[in-house]
Design an enzyme around this catalytic site. Structure first.
Site, PDB file in Angstrom:
ATOM      1  N   GLY A  22     -40.752 -20.754 -11.886  1.00 27.04           N
ATOM      2  CA  GLY A  22     -40.683 -22.164 -11.529  1.00 27.04           C
ATOM      3  C   GLY A  22     -40.009 -22.933 -12.651  1.00 27.04           C
ATOM      4  O   GLY A  22     -39.420 -22.342 -13.552  1.00 27.04           O
ATOM      5  N   ARG A  26     -43.159 -18.946 -15.814  1.00 24.72           N
ATOM      6  CA  ARG A  26     -42.893 -17.713 -15.074  1.00 24.72           C
ATOM      7  C   ARG A  26     -44.213 -17.009 -14.847  1.00 24.72           C
ATOM      8  O   ARG A  26     -45.096 -17.041 -15.701  1.00 24.72           O
ATOM      9  CB  ARG A  26     -41.975 -16.794 -15.892  1.00 24.72           C
ATOM     10  CG  ARG A  26     -40.507 -17.131 -15.794  1.00 24.72           C
ATOM     11  CD  ARG A  26     -39.678 -16.052 -16.473  1.00 24.72           C
ATOM     12  NE  ARG A  26     -39.613 -16.265 -17.907  1.00 24.72           N
ATOM     13  CZ  ARG A  26     -38.606 -16.906 -18.527  1.00 24.72           C
ATOM     14  NH1 ARG A  26     -37.612 -17.399 -17.809  1.00 24.72           N
ATOM     15  NH2 ARG A  26     -38.611 -17.051 -19.828  1.00 24.72           N
ATOM     16  N   ASP A 145     -51.629 -30.809  -8.311  1.00 22.72           N
ATOM     17  CA  ASP A 145     -50.570 -30.146  -7.540  1.00 22.72           C
ATOM     18  C   ASP A 145     -51.186 -29.437  -6.336  1.00 22.72           C
ATOM     19  O   ASP A 145     -50.969 -28.248  -6.128  1.00 22.72           O
ATOM     20  CB  ASP A 145     -49.831 -29.152  -8.446  1.00 22.72           C
ATOM     21  CG  ASP A 145     -48.563 -28.605  -7.800  1.00 22.72           C
ATOM     22  OD1 ASP A 145     -48.081 -29.220  -6.826  1.00 22.72           O
ATOM     23  OD2 ASP A 145     -48.071 -27.563  -8.248  1.00 22.72           O
TER      24      ASP A 145
END
Lengths: 242, 175
Positions: A22, A26, A145
């Protein structure tokens, strides 16, 4: 001195199995201390000033570890932390074997032909998600998130349509923080709503189910839901005009 | 009898665990370890849920040693310290190291090369019966561990006692 410090871990990761990359980190899978392990590496961001980068990365690693431990203490399922390397900013986490993301589960359920409406099959799952987020917010952990990709559903022992058998695990606390403000929790739900409805079209009723379950499970839900309505009107960011 | 695990992050280092029951010379062993005559960590097996718990502590100790950030003076004292959920060193020794009255001991070694000689030396020093490390769970004092690590009942619903213990050990420096 600095690069040598983290040699062991980076040497190890080179041989590892890269799962995802991302913007922030990682993710690898490898055997660590004899167990299948997920390793999240926050790599250096070259576009940032090195000092600022180091500070931000360090703080996020610490924050993630803290939130995971806080959740586990409260009985919210998250992966076990096995080891943290603060020099290379790697977190070694339990691999949740035999699991699918809630995202994949919803997509595959929607694709399968069913006798009744798909909603009915997914309703217990939505209720469970709402309940777990409520529990997390009651501990003042804001995930930061929330998406259906950041929730895992254990497939072993899973029985369709029985909420008691649903075993859900929350992952990726990289953007999480501790806050008691209904505002922050409202935004957390708003982010999930946006992600949920755009990833899974025509699931408005399902998301309503989730919110209803959240409202019923959380002690402080009314203030949060009120905030959510406010946030819906103005978007995630507060207006700073005036 | 013993179990060995090569550390994935530090392939030159191997962690070996030996378990002894019916130990008669605990006081003597503890004294030798404190004087540095025994090059190993002597751990109270009652405080160990599983050998994985020891591996987590040993890996962290080797890691901190390699970056020069150990909190204690030696690798073996660091292993004992890492087992503890708290940051008090003497408390960690009291709880996780062996006491003079203990009749069982878990010996932990970190070796870089051939360890057979070291193993033989240790086995000779311990006046007790060596048993397979797999027998660790039969010695575990679950109540004491729950109390010391402050494991909550709701936490044990989402994972094993080992999970709770390992997670606390791994996160103790930031929580």
């Amino acid at each position: 001195m600095e690069p040598e410090e983290s040699m062991a871990v980076s040497d190890f990761l080179i041989k590892g199995n890269l799962l995802k990359q991302g913007a922030e980190a990682r993710v690898y899978r490898d055997t660590f201390l004899g167990k299948s392990t997920i390793i999240k590496e926050r790599f250096p961001k070259k576009y940032r000033h090195p000092l600022l980068d180091e500070k931000l990365t360090h703080r996020r690693t610490v924050q993630e570890v803290r939130s995971i431990q806080r959740c586990r203490k409260a009985g919210i399922p998250t992966p076990v932390v096995h080891f943290v390397d603060y020099t290379s900013h790697c977190i070694f986490l339990e691999d949740i074997v035999d699991s699918v993301t809630v995202r994949d589960h919803i997509v595959s359920t929607q694709q399968r032909p069913h006798p009744g409406p798909t909603l009915e099959h997914l309703a217990p799952l939505a209720a469970k998600v709402g309940q777990i987020i409520a529990k997390m917010h009651d501990e003042d952990v804001v995930h930061g998130d929330l998406t259906t990709s950041n929730m895992l559903l254990r497939t072993s022992g899973y029985v369709v349509g029985d909420a008691a058998e649903l075993s859900l695990v929350l992952i990726d606390f990289g953007l999480s923080y501790i806050s008691a403000l209904p505002e922050d929790k409202g935004v957390d739900l708003y982010v999930l709503e946006k992600a949920f409805l755009s990833t899974h079209p025509n699931t408005e009723a399902l998301f309503q189910k989730l919110l209803k379950s959240y409202a019923a499970s959380s002690k402080k839900s009314s203030a949060v839901i009120k905030k959510l309505d406010e946030v819906r009107l103005r978007g995630r960011k507060r207006s700073m005009v005036g | 009898m013993h179990t060995s695990h090569q550390l994935e992050l530090y392939p030159k280092q191997t962690v070996t665990q030996l378990l002894f029951k019916g130990v008669k010379n605990s006081a003597e062993l503890r004294k030798s370890a404190m004087e540095g005559k025994i090059n190993a960590a002597l751990i109270n097996p009652k405080m160990i849920v599983d050998s994985f718990q020891v591996l987590v502590a040993a890996n962290k100790a080797v890691h901190l040693q390699s970056i020069g950030k150990m909190k204690t003076r030696g690798l073996y004292s660091e292993i004992i310290f890492n087992l503890s959920p708290a940051n008090n060193i003497s408390e960690a020794f009291k709880r996780f190291g062996i006491s003079d009255s203990d009749d069982s001991v878990l010996v932990v070694l970190v070796a870089t090369d051939d360890e057979s000689q070291v193993l033989a030396d240790i086995t000779e020093k311990v006046d007790g019966q060596q048993v397979p490390v797999a027998e660790l769970p039969t010695l575990t004092d679950v109540m004491q561990i729950r109390k010391l690590y402050k494991v909550t009942p709701q936490e044990e619903k989402i994972g094993s006692l080992l999970d709770s213990v390992v997670c606390r050990m791994a996160t103790k420096d930031v929580v």
